[in-house]
Design a protein around this motif. Structure first.
Motif, PDB file in Angstrom:
ATOM      1  N   LYS A 200       9.032   4.263  -5.037  1.00 33.13           N
ATOM      2  CA  LYS A 200       8.708   3.551  -3.804  1.00 33.13           C
ATOM      3  C   LYS A 200       7.465   4.146  -3.154  1.00 33.13           C
ATOM      4  O   LYS A 200       6.647   3.426  -2.570  1.00 33.13           O
ATOM      5  N   GLU A 203       4.379   2.634  -4.556  1.00 31.24           N
ATOM      6  CA  GLU A 203       4.141   1.302  -3.993  1.00 31.24           C
ATOM      7  C   GLU A 203       3.517   1.413  -2.604  1.00 31.24           C
ATOM      8  O   GLU A 203       2.582   0.680  -2.265  1.00 31.24           O
ATOM      9  N   GLN A 204       4.038   2.323  -1.789  1.00 34.24           N
ATOM     10  CA  GLN A 204       3.498   2.511  -0.437  1.00 34.24           C
ATOM     11  C   GLN A 204       2.060   3.020  -0.483  1.00 34.24           C
ATOM     12  O   GLN A 204       1.228   2.647   0.347  1.00 34.24           O
ATOM     13  N   TYR A 205       1.781   3.870  -1.459  1.00 32.96           N
ATOM     14  CA  TYR A 205       0.422   4.385  -1.651  1.00 32.96           C
ATOM     15  C   TYR A 205      -0.530   3.250  -2.016  1.00 32.96           C
ATOM     16  O   TYR A 205      -1.644   3.152  -1.483  1.00 32.96           O
ATOM     17  N   GLN A 206      -0.109   2.380  -2.917  1.00 31.69           N
ATOM     18  CA  GLN A 206      -0.934   1.246  -3.318  1.00 31.69           C
ATOM     19  C   GLN A 206      -1.170   0.290  -2.158  1.00 31.69           C
ATOM     20  O   GLN A 206      -2.268  -0.267  -2.006  1.00 31.69           O
ATOM     21  N   GLU A 207      -0.143   0.096  -1.325  1.00 37.62           N
ATOM     22  CA  GLU A 207      -0.257  -0.810  -0.183  1.00 37.62           C
ATOM     23  C   GLU A 207      -1.080  -0.205   0.950  1.00 37.62           C
ATOM     24  O   GLU A 207      -1.553  -0.924   1.823  1.00 37.62           O
ATOM     25  N   GLY A 208      -1.231   1.105   0.940  1.00 37.26           N
ATOM     26  CA  GLY A 208      -1.948   1.785   2.002  1.00 37.26           C
ATOM     27  C   GLY A 208      -1.069   2.206   3.165  1.00 37.26           C
ATOM     28  O   GLY A 208      -1.567   2.740   4.159  1.00 37.26           O
ATOM     29  N   SER A 209       0.242   1.982   3.056  1.00 38.98           N
ATOM     30  CA  SER A 209       1.144   2.379   4.144  1.00 38.98           C
ATOM     31  C   SER A 209       1.489   3.866   4.084  1.00 38.98           C
ATOM     32  O   SER A 209       2.002   4.426   5.055  1.00 38.98           O
TER      33      SER A 209
END
Length: 356
Positions: A200, A203-209
């Protein structure tokens, strides 16, 4: 003091239904299938064939998952094998790691029955927001109650902390160290957060969150945590994941968040800071940079020689990873010539200097 040798038994993700945002146990442990009881005996025998007779403190250590979360009968099977070797005097300790919310009296009675010595808790953080955003599934109060029980039963306690999780900060990390010190473990591990694919967190890293700590902030934070624990006589077993703990082929981790020698970076930073503090304290205006350079130009006076000293096992830390400390001092203080030497009379991780 005897040197330690660990016989690691990995139980990847077994006993842990929780999905922390940073975790993909199939990537953290190179062995994907859990050990069966008979395999444990074979692994111990294989290690003992090279470790016996070397005067080592030998531990069988169950890592990789949450040991006390697996069914009690399976715990018994694993521990029966380890205890057999301990009873025969072939190993000295039984060591395991688990989650703070998988500790209770029934479990501790079982571990006591099988003469377990060390219990490490994967605490990661004491900050409520960091625990929530990391999907840890427990509160910090559980850490306090589990630690109290472990110590009351007479086990040796270890605390594992992570640095740079979602919602984390330098201040929160240092607060977690302070809480760790209050609990009073004898052991600790520090793990800078590494982003693994198929998590997860990735995924957050890719989204920038999720934004990881910068390399500089991670080093600064971990160094200050390390120093604080060390000052309070807590043995730091590990800093960062070993390369052998990871399956890094095919880009399975974000390389910018991982350094294979992070402990050396931290210990090198401490060495640099200790030596620079001594250097500045010894100068007191005697070696003004402009004055020395002027004298050198006028009469060919040689530069004063600064000799940094430490015992043999600390020498690579004094030099610094990839000679970073040596380069730092030579660049920042060009009015001196620097030498790095071994002095076996000094204790480990203690540094001194002489100026001539």
């Amino acid at each position: 003091m005897k040197k330690h040798a660990i016989i690691p038994i990995f139980i990847p993700h077994k006993g842990c239904p929780n999905d922390c945002v940073f975790c993909n146990q199939k990537k953290i442990t190179a062995k994907q299938k859990p050990f069966e009881a008979e395999e444990i005996g074979k692994r111990i025998e294989a290690y003992l064939s090279t470790l016996k007779g070397r005067g080592l403190m030998i531990e069988v250590a169950f890592f990789g998952g949450s040991f006390t979360g697996i069914p009690m009968e399976e715990q018994r099977e694993y521990l029966t094998v380890a205890k057999k070797y301990k009873d025969r005097g072939e190993i000295d300790k039984i060591h395991l790691s688990t989650r703070p919310d998988y500790i209770n009296e029934e479990i501790l009675n079982l571990l006591q029955e099988f003469t377990v010595d060390v219990i490490e808790l994967g605490v990661q953080s004491f900050d409520p927001e960091v625990l929530r955003l990391s999907n840890r599934g427990h509160t910090k109060n559980v850490v306090y109650s589990s630690s109290d029980k472990i110590l009351a039963y007479g086990f040796e306690l270890g605390i594992q902390l992570m640095i740079g999780l979602p919602g984390d900060s330098y201040e929160k990390c240092m607060a977690s160290v302070e809480e760790t010190i209050k609990i009073g473990p004898s052991l600790a591990r520090l793990y800078p957060t590494v982003i693994l694919k198929d998590t997860k967190l990735f995924e957050q890293y890719q989204e920038g969150s999720y934004k990881p700590f910068s390399k500089e902030k991670m080093l600064r934070t971990t160094t200050d945590m390390y120093r604080k624990l060390q000052e309070n006589n807590i043995t730091i077993l590990r800093v960062g994941l070993k390369s052998t703990d990871l399956i890094s082929e095919n880009g399975e981790l974000i390389s910018s968040t991982y350094h294979p020698a992070f402990r050396q970076l931290v210990q090198g930073e401490i060495a640099k800071e200790d030596l620079e503090r001594q250097l500045l304290a010894s100068l007191k205006g005697r070696y003004n940079k402009e004055k020395i350079l002027k004298e050198k130009m006028e009469n060919g006076a040689s530069k004063p020689v600064v000799t940094f000293l430490c015992e043999r096992t600390s020498f690579s830390n004094m030099i610094g990873n990839c000679r970073r400390n040596k380069n730092y001092f030579e660049k920042k203080y060009p009015q001196f010539s620097f030498r790095f030497k071994i002095d076996e009379s000094l204790p480990a991780e203690r540094y001194q200097l002489n100026i001539l």
